[in-house]
Design a protein around this motif. Structure first.
Motif, mmCIF file in Angstrom:
data_model
loop_
_atom_site.group_PDB
_atom_site.id
_atom_site.type_symbol
_atom_site.label_atom_id
_atom_site.label_comp_id
_atom_site.label_asym_id
_atom_site.label_seq_id
_atom_site.Cartn_x
_atom_site.Cartn_y
_atom_site.Cartn_z
ATOM 1 N N GLY A 255 -1.742 -7.320 6.819
ATOM 2 C CA GLY A 255 -0.964 -8.118 5.889
ATOM 3 C C GLY A 255 -0.587 -7.436 4.598
ATOM 4 N N ARG A 256 -0.343 -6.119 4.650
ATOM 5 C CA ARG A 256 0.030 -5.381 3.443
ATOM 6 C C ARG A 256 1.380 -4.702 3.660
ATOM 7 N N PRO A 257 2.353 -4.919 2.791
ATOM 8 C CA PRO A 257 3.642 -4.217 2.896
ATOM 9 C C PRO A 257 3.450 -2.708 2.756
ATOM 10 N N LEU A 258 4.315 -1.963 3.434
ATOM 11 C CA LEU A 258 4.228 -0.495 3.456
ATOM 12 C C LEU A 258 5.180 0.120 2.449
ATOM 13 N N ASP A 259 4.664 1.059 1.661
ATOM 14 C CA ASP A 259 5.467 1.834 0.717
ATOM 15 C C ASP A 259 5.187 3.310 0.979
ATOM 16 N N LEU B 215 0.847 -1.181 0.000
ATOM 17 C CA LEU B 215 0.000 0.000 0.000
ATOM 18 C C LEU B 215 0.886 1.235 0.000
ATOM 19 N N SER B 216 0.628 2.148 -0.913
ATOM 20 C CA SER B 216 1.372 3.400 -0.975
ATOM 21 C C SER B 216 0.753 4.383 0.012
ATOM 22 N N VAL B 217 1.565 4.800 0.979
ATOM 23 C CA VAL B 217 1.091 5.663 2.061
ATOM 24 C C VAL B 217 1.768 7.022 1.952
ATOM 25 N N GLY B 218 0.982 8.066 1.748
ATOM 26 C CA GLY B 218 1.525 9.407 1.619
ATOM 27 C C GLY B 218 1.842 10.031 2.963
ATOM 28 N N MET B 219 2.985 10.719 3.036
ATOM 29 C CA MET B 219 3.378 11.454 4.236
ATOM 30 C C MET B 219 4.155 12.699 3.828
ATOM 31 N N TYR B 220 3.993 13.725 4.627
ATOM 32 C CA TYR B 220 4.733 14.970 4.441
ATOM 33 C C TYR B 220 5.564 15.175 5.703
ATOM 34 N N PRO B 221 6.869 14.857 5.668
ATOM 35 C CA PRO B 221 7.692 14.850 6.890
ATOM 36 C C PRO B 221 8.063 16.246 7.392
ATOM 37 N N SER B 222 7.045 16.957 7.880
ATOM 38 C CA SER B 222 7.320 18.300 8.394
ATOM 39 C C SER B 222 6.431 18.618 9.593
#
Length: 266
Positions: A56-60, A19-26
């Motif tokens: 059970g889903r790999p993290l992206d 699963l593609s997980v969006g993040m904004y590291p700020s």
């Protein structure tokens, strides 16, 4: 049990795609980059790993700007996102949310300063700084009207700073007696500035923060909701809150099971 509906696939089945997980590291301590290792870390990073492990889903992790989180979700560049985004009716018109924290506002003063206000009423008539690019100035004025003006006390004087860091600079330089800022970041700010600041009063105007998901992907929303409830039940959720120095007020209770997540009898 609801959690049994979303167990990882049994051995012998093809592993599900990541699963593609969006993040904004700020947004420390939720999403940030470690200056020593240059690795992403924070409460959101740890929680997303734990949640996806449960289903059970790999993290992206996909880094993106805050402004692009919702557009990236709508264009399927990502499947969900974390960034402490407020769950509002306007945003729910286009995306779904699974609430996972709550944030409010809290006052900060200088520690070990004999002239610093030691009670909330002592703020009345004094200069308080808060970031002008947020909704915090309006919240500060509303608080002043309710707790100062309504009590026949002089209103708080607003110092509209460039941002939260500038507000704390004004406090250090003695131009204001307090700062109003995000209650999620307040303990973190105090921890990394040892002995400089202290909290004044309790957080107020608590608002739910949500994990953003596609509005139409009910199955994924049910999976994340069930996995979050399991992490809350086994202590993992609260352990992460303590690890990242989030205030106890940021924790939410397990979400109620939605009808669409309940299995129907055959």
């Amino acid at each position: 049990m609801l959690g049994l509906l979303f167990m990882p696939q049994a051995a012998g089945h093809a592993q599900e795609r990541s699963l593609s997980v969006g993040m904004y590291p700020s947004y420390p301590p939720l999403d940030m980059r470690n200056p020593q290792t240059n690795q992403l870390e924070g409460f959101d990073v740890d929680l997303s790993r734990a949640l996806l492990e449960r289903i059970g889903r790999p993290l992206d992790i996909v880094e993106t700007s805050f402004a692009q989180l919702i557009p990236s979700l709508l264009t399927e560049r990502i499947q969900l996102f974390f960034n402490g985004m407020m769950d509002t009716p306007a945003r729910r018109a286009s995306i779904g949310f699974v609430d996972y924290l709550q944030s409010g506002l809290q006052f900060i003063t200088l520690a070990n300063d004999p002239l610093a206000p030691h009670s909330l009423p002592a703020l009345c008539g004094k200069m308080v700084a808060t970031s002008r690019i947020t909704s915090e100035p309006a919240s500060l004025i509303a608080w002043s009207n309710a707790h100062c003006v309504a009590q026949q006390k002089p209103p708080i004087e607003l110092f509209a700073s460039e941002n939260s860091a500038d507000a704390r600079l004004q406090l250090r330089e003695g131009r204001v007696v307090a700062v109003l800022q995000d209650s999620l970041t307040a303990p973190w700010t105090i921890a990394i500035n040892t002995g400089l600041f202290q909290l004044l009063g309790e957080p107020f105007e608590l608002t739910p923060l949500g994990i953003g998901l596609p509005k139409t992907d009910v199955h994924l929303q049910c999976q994340i909701t069930a996995a979050l409830a399991e992490l809350q039940a086994d202590g993992t959720y609260h352990a992460l809150i303590r690890k990242w120095n989030l205030p106890e007020s940021s924790a939410i209770a397990p979400l109620p099971t939605q009808p669409e997540c309940t299995p129907h009898a055959p």
